[in-house]
Design a protein around this motif. Structure first.
Motif, PDB file in Angstrom:
ATOM      1  N   PHE A 250      75.521  56.659  23.867  1.00 54.93           N
ATOM      2  CA  PHE A 250      75.920  56.270  25.224  1.00 54.93           C
ATOM      3  C   PHE A 250      77.414  56.518  25.435  1.00 54.93           C
ATOM      4  CE2 PHE A 250      77.706  53.141  28.119  1.00 54.93           C
ATOM      5  CZ  PHE A 250      76.871  53.207  29.220  1.00 54.93           C
TER       6      PHE A 250
ATOM      7  N   TYR B 244      69.264  57.520  32.015  1.00 55.84           N
ATOM      8  CA  TYR B 244      70.000  56.300  32.326  1.00 55.84           C
ATOM      9  C   TYR B 244      69.937  55.905  33.800  1.00 55.84           C
ATOM     10  CZ  TYR B 244      72.078  56.765  27.678  1.00 55.84           C
ATOM     11  OH  TYR B 244      72.260  56.865  26.328  1.00 55.84           O
TER      12      TYR B 244
ATOM     13  N   THR C 195      63.139  55.999  31.245  1.00 57.74           N
ATOM     14  CA  THR C 195      63.892  56.742  30.249  1.00 57.74           C
ATOM     15  C   THR C 195      62.969  57.625  29.439  1.00 57.74           C
ATOM     16  OG1 THR C 195      65.486  54.964  30.084  1.00 57.74           O
ATOM     17  CG2 THR C 195      65.401  56.502  28.248  1.00 57.74           C
TER      18      THR C 195
END
Length: 485
Positions: free
Chosen positions: A36, A70, A121
């Motif tokens: 991330f 995301y 996702t």
């Protein structure tokens, strides 16, 4: 950069980090956080005006990756930290060298998509199991690669007729001199089950027979996309491209599924250019002509036209008759002239459907230990027709729309607002109301849990757009014909 904007963005990032996946093991959560952070450290907010947030991303790939992985989390974060009704826009950085400098220019994408948007996702997928690992380092010797070719899809088993003779003749010419003819790429297009895939495999098999050292690879566009996504997640795009640059004859089936996937298209474009410039053969199949493929880069469409585009049409009566004789003779079965003519007349859609009927006839004859007769043929086809009676329901409409636009049903049912998905979704809702007795609420439920007001809006939109937009009018006309046929 505005300090308040930076603070808002930091709060958004922290919210997403806190909600990455509370159920993961600690070690896995750490990996998620690292991934991330690597992604979003290159994403910067550049403006927040009238509830319109603009994010600067390094490339289209970042935009596509964020939306695929995301989007739901980002939407929730923006809603919490900025408020309801926030709209998200992307700007893409482009490095353009000028002298010794590399100034950054910002290009705001015209098809930016408003939030909130919710999209599941995508789980990380490994390369398709039946494709040899494309990240093998070639070294000095040739790598042994499984070509994925079907041995029964040879030229010997391909029946020529008026509908496919031109494409077949060109394919045979290519097989003798792959990459050395003017037919590069060879772009085969036509409807369902007319023999495009068979012809692509036939070229590959003949090349392997004539040139054993050449690397031939057949792959569906869906698996190509899966491989690209996996390589991108593993930061191995270079290895992915290097693998495909090793191939001497590349055959990609259903290339129309690259529609709406800009990052995958970029990778395909560079692979295509490398292979073409180095005299490697490219064969592509599609259910539509290059100019009719939606949401694909113009530079790719122009390259489709570099070689030869050949349409394969549904087989005529004589060709269907030849196919029946060829198929039955390989099974040691003979039919009378009357029976052959009946079969060829009765099944007039596609080669695939014709073979299916032939197999059913043989099966019925075997099971019931009956001699093949005209009466048995009529009875068998009657039973097949009754069991395959078309029911126009919401699911069937979804399948027809997805096939027409070259998208998947789960994309149609998702909450993404990309135009290449949103328009087909609205069309599906419109036809569901036109062709079924379902209520707006019922249609919304079957369209992925949409509200009845969303369905009402979609129906009104299509009605209005079909009067003003020639493209939408064409979609409505052609889809209506497909649903009625």
């Amino acid at each position: 950069m505005n300090e308040n904007l930076m603070l808002v963005w930091e709060n958004c990032l922290q919210f997403m980090r806190d909600n990455l996946n509370a159920a993961e093991e600690q070690s896995d959560l750490k990996k998620l956080e690292n991934s991330f952070n690597l992604l979003f450290e290159k994403v910067q907010p550049i403006s927040l005006v009238d509830n319109n947030l603009t994010l600067m991303v390094p490339s289209d790939f970042y935009k596509e990756y964020i939306e695929d992985n995301y989007l739901s989390l980002l939407s929730a974060s923006l809603k919490k930290n900025i408020g309801k009704g926030v709209k998200l826009w992307y700007s893409v950085m482009e490095n353009k060298p000028v002298g010794k400098e590399n100034p950054i220019t910002v290009k705001v994408k015209g098809n930016s998509i408003p939030t909130p948007k919710v999209q599941a996702t995508m789980p990380t997928q490994s390369l398709a199991s039946n494709i040899v690992n494309p990240f093998v380092v070639p070294g000095i010797k040739k790598v042994n690669i499984d070509s994925n070719l079907k041995s029964d899809f040879s030229f010997d088993n391909y029946v020529e007729g008026e509908s496919n003779k031109f494409a077949s003749t060109v394919a045979k010419s290519i097989a003798k001199r792959p990459g050395a003819t003017a037919f590069n790429p060879l772009f085969l297009h036509g409807g369902y089950g007319v023999g495009k895939t068979h012809l692509g495999h036939a070229v590959g098999l003949e090349v392997k027979a004539q040139f054993p050292d050449k690397i031939v690879l057949y792959i569906s566009s869906e698996k190509f996309i899966q491989q690209f996504v996996s390589s991108a997640k593993a930061h191995k795009q270079t290895e992915f491209a290097n693998f495909y640059q090793m191939v001497d004859v590349l055959i990609i089936d259903d290339i129309q599924f690259l529609s709406g996937k800009p990052a995958t298209q970029d990778s395909f474009f560079h692979i295509f250019d490398y292979l073409h410039q180095n005299g490697k053969q490219i064969i592509l199949t599609s259910d539509r002509a290059p100019v009719d493929i939606m949401d694909i880069q113009e530079r790719i469409v122009s390259r489709f036209k570099w070689g030869l585009t050949a349409e394969i049409k549904s087989p005529d009566f004589d060709t269907r008759r030849k196919i029946i004789v060829d198929k039955l003779s390989r099974d040691g079965i003979q039919l009378s002239v009357e029976m052959l003519d009946f079969l060829a007349n009765e099944v007039n859609s596609s080669v695939r459907d014709l073979i299916g009927v032939i197999n059913s006839v043989i099966a019925y004859s075997t099971v019931y230990k009956s001699d093949l007769s005209l009466e048995l043929l009529k009875d068998t086809i009657s039973k097949i027709a009754s069991t395959k009676k078309k029911v126009i329901d919401v699911v069937y409409i979804q399948e027809v729309v997805c096939d027409y636009f070259g998208i998947k049903r789960d994309q149609l049912l998702s909450k993404t607002r990309k135009r290449e998905i949103a328009l087909p979704r609205q069309l599906a809702m419109y036809f569901a109301k036109e062709f079924t007795n379902s209520t707006f609420a019922k249609i919304g439920e079957e369209m992925g849990g949409k509200d009845h007001s969303t369905v009402m809006y979609a129906c009104d939109q299509i009605k209005d757009m079909s009067k003003l937009d020639k493209e939408v009018k064409k979609y409505v006309k052609e889809l209506s014909e497909k649903l009625k046929s």
